[in-house]
Design a protein around this motif. Structure first.
Motif, mmCIF file in Angstrom:
data_model
loop_
_atom_site.group_PDB
_atom_site.id
_atom_site.type_symbol
_atom_site.label_atom_id
_atom_site.label_comp_id
_atom_site.label_asym_id
_atom_site.label_seq_id
_atom_site.Cartn_x
_atom_site.Cartn_y
_atom_site.Cartn_z
ATOM 1 N N GLU A 48 0.846 -1.184 0.000
ATOM 2 C CA GLU A 48 0.000 0.000 0.000
ATOM 3 C C GLU A 48 0.883 1.236 0.000
ATOM 4 O O GLU A 48 1.866 1.295 0.738
ATOM 5 N N SER A 49 0.536 2.200 -0.808
ATOM 6 C CA SER A 49 1.315 3.436 -0.895
ATOM 7 C C SER A 49 1.382 4.118 0.472
ATOM 8 O O SER A 49 0.393 4.159 1.219
ATOM 9 N N GLY A 50 2.574 4.640 0.775
ATOM 10 C CA GLY A 50 2.755 5.363 2.025
ATOM 11 C C GLY A 50 2.968 4.485 3.230
ATOM 12 O O GLY A 50 3.048 4.975 4.364
ATOM 13 N N SER A 54 7.590 2.079 1.839
ATOM 14 C CA SER A 54 7.587 3.062 0.752
ATOM 15 C C SER A 54 8.976 3.573 0.398
ATOM 16 O O SER A 54 9.186 4.088 -0.700
ATOM 17 N N ASP A 55 9.923 3.438 1.330
ATOM 18 C CA ASP A 55 11.282 3.911 1.055
ATOM 19 C C ASP A 55 12.187 2.824 0.489
ATOM 20 O O ASP A 55 13.367 3.062 0.226
ATOM 21 N N GLN A 131 4.471 -5.499 -11.327
ATOM 22 C CA GLN A 131 4.054 -4.137 -11.646
ATOM 23 C C GLN A 131 2.566 -4.050 -12.003
ATOM 24 O O GLN A 131 1.958 -2.996 -11.864
ATOM 25 N N ASP A 136 -1.100 1.152 -9.541
ATOM 26 C CA ASP A 136 -1.806 2.287 -8.936
ATOM 27 C C ASP A 136 -1.168 2.751 -7.635
ATOM 28 O O ASP A 136 -1.803 3.436 -6.836
ATOM 29 N N THR A 137 0.084 2.383 -7.416
ATOM 30 C CA THR A 137 0.771 2.768 -6.181
ATOM 31 C C THR A 137 1.958 3.664 -6.495
ATOM 32 O O THR A 137 2.268 3.934 -7.655
ATOM 33 N N ASP A 138 2.647 4.104 -5.426
ATOM 34 C CA ASP A 138 3.830 4.936 -5.624
ATOM 35 C C ASP A 138 5.046 4.121 -6.063
ATOM 36 O O ASP A 138 6.133 4.680 -6.236
ATOM 37 N N LYS A 139 4.880 2.830 -6.243
ATOM 38 C CA LYS A 139 5.960 1.964 -6.722
ATOM 39 C C LYS A 139 5.770 1.571 -8.186
ATOM 40 O O LYS A 139 6.452 0.669 -8.674
#
Length: 256
Positions: A48-50, A54-55, A131, A136-139
């Motif tokens: 999940e984004s955030g 996320s790092d 992918q 739809d995520t920040d990855k």
């Protein structure tokens, strides 16, 4: 009766056939591929984004299954050398190739090529599949993004060199359980233990140990506290060369 001369090509061909006629090769490579794809898909489905991950670099996160596949490929390398000593097959091999060292070089070349090819194909399949789940995520990323393809290839090269290291350890120790113990404790656990020590010089050295260098090779972008991809690849190559040299000396001198 004509006796064929022992040539590097014939030794390579012999080791190639020997590797592929052993059931453990097929099982190990299939397991390595399945772990990479399966763990990658599980991470992609749960991300999940955030969140807390996320790092983490997108390629490193996608190929996190390498923590298990590295052991599988390492065991395959050990079986290709120490396994021959445990079954006694090594006597036939060394009788056919009395100079001995060409056998070690051929084993390393065959395993390295096979491990690299299988791992690279697996990586190139895994990344696009994961992918789909991360779109739809920040990855969200693609093979054309900066550093992504290099990291996928670098991971395959690093795992192949790790397999060659394990092969040399197996040849040096000549015991499957003992070699696996050395591989896991010295190559994979020791860097984590040393990294806990509060000394900068040790921290700088640990980043060039095999496990840490493999992590650096698997990142699309630079990360603090890690070696550059070029330095990491050189470190892995030097580790593989050093273990092969260490295995070559007793192989040349002592009885099989």
């Amino acid at each position: 009766m004509t006796t064929l001369a022992v040539t590097p090509t014939r030794v390579l061909r012999s080791e190639w056939h020997k590797l592929w006629t052993v059931r453990s090769t097929w099982i190990s490579l299939a397991l390595a591929a399945a772990l990479t794809v399966g763990i990658g898909l599980a991470i992609g489905a749960s991300y999940e984004s955030g969140g807390g991950d996320s790092d983490v670099d997108v390629v490193l996160m996608t190929l996190l299954g390498m923590q298990f596949t590295s052991i599988v490929i390492g065991v395959l390398g050990i079986l290709s050398t120490a396994g021959e000593h445990s079954t006694g097959m090594v006597r036939s091999t060394m009788t056919a190739v009395p100079r001995r060292l060409p056998v070690l070089w051929s084993k390393a070349a065959v395993l390295g090529v096979v491990a690299f090819a299988v791992t690279l194909v697996t990586n190139l399949v895994t990344f696009p599949l994961v992918q789909i789940l991360l779109s739809d995520t920040d990855k969200a990323a693609s093979l054309g993004d900066p550093g992504v393809l290099r990291a996928l290839v670098g991971n395959a090269a690093g795992l192949a060199l790790l397999g060659v290291m394990a092969l040399a350890i197996g040849s040096l120790i000549r015991s499957v359980p003992g070699s696996i113990g050395v591989l896991i404790s010295a190559v994979m656990i020791l860097p984590e233990v040393l990294g806990m020590l509060p000394y900068d010089v040790i921290d700088d050295a640990v980043r060039y140990f095999p496990a840490k260098a493999l992590d650096a090779l698997t990142q699309a972008g630079p990360a603090p506290g890690t070696a550059s991809p070029g330095a990491a690849l050189l470190a892995m190559a030097l580790w593989a060369a050093a273990t092969l040299a260490a295995a070559a000396m007793p192989l040349k001198r002592r009885d099989v």
